[in-house]
Enzyme design. Sequence first.
Site, PDB file in Angstrom:
ATOM      1  N   ILE A  15       1.294  -8.511  -2.763  1.00  0.00           N
ATOM      2  CA  ILE A  15       1.842  -8.485  -1.402  1.00  0.00           C
ATOM      3  C   ILE A  15       0.738  -8.184  -0.400  1.00  0.00           C
ATOM      4  O   ILE A  15       0.646  -8.779   0.664  1.00  0.00           O
ATOM      5  CB  ILE A  15       2.967  -7.427  -1.286  1.00  0.00           C
ATOM      6  N   GLY A  16      -0.105  -7.231  -0.739  1.00  0.00           N
ATOM      7  CA  GLY A  16      -1.182  -6.865   0.181  1.00  0.00           C
ATOM      8  C   GLY A  16      -2.106  -5.856  -0.459  1.00  0.00           C
ATOM      9  O   GLY A  16      -1.737  -5.166  -1.411  1.00  0.00           O
ATOM     10  N   GLY A  18      -5.307  -2.792   0.324  1.00  0.00           N
ATOM     11  CA  GLY A  18      -5.807  -1.867   1.335  1.00  0.00           C
ATOM     12  C   GLY A  18      -6.814  -0.934   0.722  1.00  0.00           C
ATOM     13  O   GLY A  18      -7.221  -1.095  -0.432  1.00  0.00           O
ATOM     14  N   ALA A  19      -7.207   0.041   1.506  1.00  0.00           N
ATOM     15  CA  ALA A  19      -8.213   1.002   1.042  1.00  0.00           C
ATOM     16  C   ALA A  19      -7.712   1.818  -0.140  1.00  0.00           C
ATOM     17  O   ALA A  19      -8.494   2.369  -0.893  1.00  0.00           O
ATOM     18  CB  ALA A  19      -8.606   1.913   2.198  1.00  0.00           C
ATOM     19  N   TYR A  20      -6.389   1.889  -0.304  1.00  0.00           N
ATOM     20  CA  TYR A  20      -5.830   2.772  -1.322  1.00  0.00           C
ATOM     21  C   TYR A  20      -5.293   2.035  -2.528  1.00  0.00           C
ATOM     22  O   TYR A  20      -4.636   2.615  -3.373  1.00  0.00           O
ATOM     23  CB  TYR A  20      -4.722   3.641  -0.697  1.00  0.00           C
ATOM     24  N   THR A  22      -3.688  -1.872  -4.312  1.00  0.00           N
ATOM     25  CA  THR A  22      -2.954  -3.111  -4.064  1.00  0.00           C
ATOM     26  C   THR A  22      -1.458  -2.869  -4.187  1.00  0.00           C
ATOM     27  O   THR A  22      -1.019  -2.080  -5.018  1.00  0.00           O
ATOM     28  CB  THR A  22      -3.395  -4.181  -5.083  1.00  0.00           C
ATOM     29  N   VAL A  23      -0.700  -3.576  -3.349  1.00  0.00           N
ATOM     30  CA  VAL A  23       0.765  -3.526  -3.434  1.00  0.00           C
ATOM     31  C   VAL A  23       1.232  -4.830  -4.063  1.00  0.00           C
ATOM     32  O   VAL A  23       0.807  -5.919  -3.653  1.00  0.00           O
ATOM     33  CB  VAL A  23       1.405  -3.356  -2.037  1.00  0.00           C
ATOM     34  N   LYS A  38       3.346   0.282  -5.545  1.00  0.00           N
ATOM     35  CA  LYS A  38       2.157   0.719  -4.811  1.00  0.00           C
ATOM     36  C   LYS A  38       1.489   1.838  -5.591  1.00  0.00           C
ATOM     37  O   LYS A  38       2.104   2.878  -5.849  1.00  0.00           O
ATOM     38  CB  LYS A  38       2.546   1.204  -3.420  1.00  0.00           C
ATOM     39  N   ASP A 140       0.833   5.672  10.731  1.00  0.00           N
ATOM     40  CA  ASP A 140       0.233   4.332  10.660  1.00  0.00           C
ATOM     41  C   ASP A 140       1.278   3.258  10.925  1.00  0.00           C
ATOM     42  O   ASP A 140       1.382   2.278  10.189  1.00  0.00           O
ATOM     43  CB  ASP A 140      -0.435   4.124   9.292  1.00  0.00           C
TER      44      ASP A 140
END
Length: 303
Positions: A15-16, A18-20, A22-23, A38, A140
């Site tokens: 899905i996406g 990020g810094a933390y 993958t989702v 997540k 956020d």
Amino acid sequence: MAQECGFQYEPVAEIGGGAYGTVYKARHVESGQFVALKSVRVQTDQDGLPISTVREVALLKRLEQFDHPNVVKLMDVCATFRTDQETKVTLVFEHVDQDLKTYLEKAPAPGLPPSRICDLMRQLLCGLAFLHSNRVVHRDLKPENILVTSRGQVKLADFGLARIYSCHMALTPVVVTLWYRPPEVLLQSTYATPVDIWSTGCIFAEMFRRKPLFCGDSEVDQLGKIFNVIGLPPEEEWPADVTLLRHNFSPISPRPITDYVPEINDLGAELLLEMLTFDPLRRISALNALEHPYFQEDEVTNG
């Protein structure tokens, strides 16, 4: 903490990222139900326990008991102890196919009707008022973190996880969009729930404009773009605990918000300005925003 997710879920699509981590969109092997997975890596203390994570997950699970319609559901939590210093925590959320960014992009020209924007905003603020009343600050909010179901139901996602991330943040070069950050965060001053109201105001304007309101490329540039719209605040409103001083910016008078959001009506413009107030202590709260005449007018219009 719950069990290792292991073979319960099979990833279907990314899905996406990020810094933390993958989702993923994933499917429960037995039930076939789609979920969003997540994973977050957190550092552990001397006893190997991720205390902040346990605390935050307990809060998320407590919120889950209320089953709020405008907050994405946390369905499960799985922990994998990778090393003595690090634990992988996987959060299992209900899956929603689109976010607000996609929803706005899909809307045919000239965009969403005003009554639809009003309904989306009301739902967004309902979810936010619920989080704030439970002392959860999102930190956020942006269109990508607001989900919209096929029935038009708004669900806040990625909420309450900022403190899970905090122990790892210092180690990760994080590049997060500046466009929805309030002045107090850009100035690195103290902040609380009003940060989410500023971000919501930016999103409110974007629903009409179909593009972001403030598109800075650095903290200072972002502040400059904000002051071009709302004006440079007076000296007495400038926070005392910041390194960036007021005289670094040119004195600018506020411009009418309708210059930037021409489609918004008078009551909507009034609410938007109460959200985009420089001083966080004077910024409207989520609960008070829901009582604003902008929403009452829509009820009259739509019967």
